[in-house]
Design an enzyme around this catalytic site. Structure first.
Site, PDB file in Angstrom:
ATOM      1  N   ASP A 143      56.791  36.081  44.172  1.00  0.00           N
ATOM      2  CA  ASP A 143      57.092  34.802  43.544  1.00  0.00           C
ATOM      3  C   ASP A 143      56.066  33.738  43.935  1.00  0.00           C
ATOM      4  O   ASP A 143      55.522  33.776  45.033  1.00  0.00           O
ATOM      5  CB  ASP A 143      58.493  34.356  43.961  1.00  0.00           C
ATOM      6  CG  ASP A 143      59.043  33.280  43.059  1.00  0.00           C
ATOM      7  OD1 ASP A 143      58.578  33.171  41.917  1.00  0.00           O
ATOM      8  OD2 ASP A 143      59.933  32.547  43.506  1.00  0.00           O
ATOM      9  N   HIS A 178      49.132  33.799  37.498  1.00  0.00           N
ATOM     10  CA  HIS A 178      49.528  35.198  37.331  1.00  0.00           C
ATOM     11  C   HIS A 178      48.321  36.132  37.458  1.00  0.00           C
ATOM     12  O   HIS A 178      48.427  37.222  38.038  1.00  0.00           O
ATOM     13  CB  HIS A 178      50.212  35.402  35.973  1.00  0.00           C
ATOM     14  CG  HIS A 178      51.548  34.727  35.880  1.00  0.00           C
ATOM     15  ND1 HIS A 178      52.547  34.922  36.808  1.00  0.00           N
ATOM     16  CD2 HIS A 178      52.060  33.852  34.965  1.00  0.00           C
ATOM     17  CE1 HIS A 178      53.624  34.209  36.463  1.00  0.00           C
ATOM     18  NE2 HIS A 178      53.337  33.553  35.355  1.00  0.00           N
ATOM     19  N   LEU A 222      49.910  56.808  48.674  1.00  0.00           N
ATOM     20  CA  LEU A 222      50.810  55.667  48.532  1.00  0.00           C
ATOM     21  C   LEU A 222      51.601  55.845  47.249  1.00  0.00           C
ATOM     22  O   LEU A 222      51.033  56.153  46.200  1.00  0.00           O
ATOM     23  CB  LEU A 222      50.034  54.352  48.482  1.00  0.00           C
ATOM     24  CG  LEU A 222      50.879  53.090  48.211  1.00  0.00           C
ATOM     25  CD1 LEU A 222      51.823  52.804  49.382  1.00  0.00           C
ATOM     26  CD2 LEU A 222      49.993  51.879  47.935  1.00  0.00           C
TER      27      LEU A 222
END
Length: 225
Positions: A2, A19, A113
């Site tokens: 956020d 963003h 990962l």
């Protein structure tokens, strides 16, 4: 993750700039995660509630997701990152859905990962979709009501083949969980940081992981003397 929009607004820039900066931060965090002993990483990219944002911002975000997949596919494969997605894909653009399926297939064998991206994801929506599917199975006689347990529900969720999270990190100073993995994170440890996501550095992640390693996790039990 956020704080992208606020990061840009604080600089008098359009929210989409934040963003894009946030997407760059994702690359850095994904790259450093294995060195910190992290094998499973889930990032909350777009919630079921984010459709309420302006059309310009939503379309911009979808474009960022598509470009990330297209540009990062080779690097993720080279670095041994398996990528998969959770959430309801049916509302997403067909091209984006195809890109998602393609990178999932391409990286399915990788293990360094496990990167999961939540797109059009909401915990309540996930539970609703899952319980509807199970209700259909019960109505059809393929599932006995008494066979429904916490384990069978867990396996039927979007995350059925993923481990439950040990640690959930919320950036930007907000102290709510915002519908993120409510079933799966019932015993997770939480960290809330005031840092906006574009400023969330690998060093801060390392400090949080170190603090997590010092926590006493009893899962409802009592510490033995």
């Amino acid at each position: 993750m956020d704080g992208n929009g606020r990061w840009a607004t604080n600089r008098s820039w359009p929210r989409l700039v934040g963003h894009r900066k946030g997407a760059e931060r994702v690359k850095q965090i994904v790259r450093c995660a294995p060195d910190l002993g992290i094998e499973w990483l889930t990032i909350y990219a777009f919630s079921t509630e984010n459709w309420k944002r302006s059309t310009e911002e939503v379309l911009g975000l979808m474009g960022i997701f598509a470009r990330y997949i297209e540009r990062e596919a080779d690097r993720l494969a080279i670095e041994g990152v398996r990528m998969r997605f959770i959430g309801d894909r049916t509302r997403l653009d067909a091209k984006l859905q195809a890109l998602m399926a393609g990178i999932e297939a391409r990286t399915a064998h990788l293990t360094r990962l496990n990167l999961t991206v939540a797109i059009n994801y909401g915990g309540r929506d996930e539970l609703t979709r899952t319980l509807r599917k199970m209700a259909v199975e019960v109505a059809a006689g393929r599932l006995a009501p008494e066979a429904i347990t916490s384990d069978t529900i867990s396996q039927a969720l979007d995350t059925g083949d993923l481990p439950d999270p040990d640690l959930v990190i919320r950036t930007s100073g907000e102290t709510r969980t915002s519908n993120f993995l409510p079933w799966q994170a019932s015993y997770a440890e939480y960290e809330f940081t005031p840092t906006l996501w574009p400023d969330f550095s690998p060093d801060e992640l390392a400090r949080i992981v170190a603090r997590f390693g010092n926590r006493d996790r009893r899962f409802g039990g009592v510490r033995q003397a």
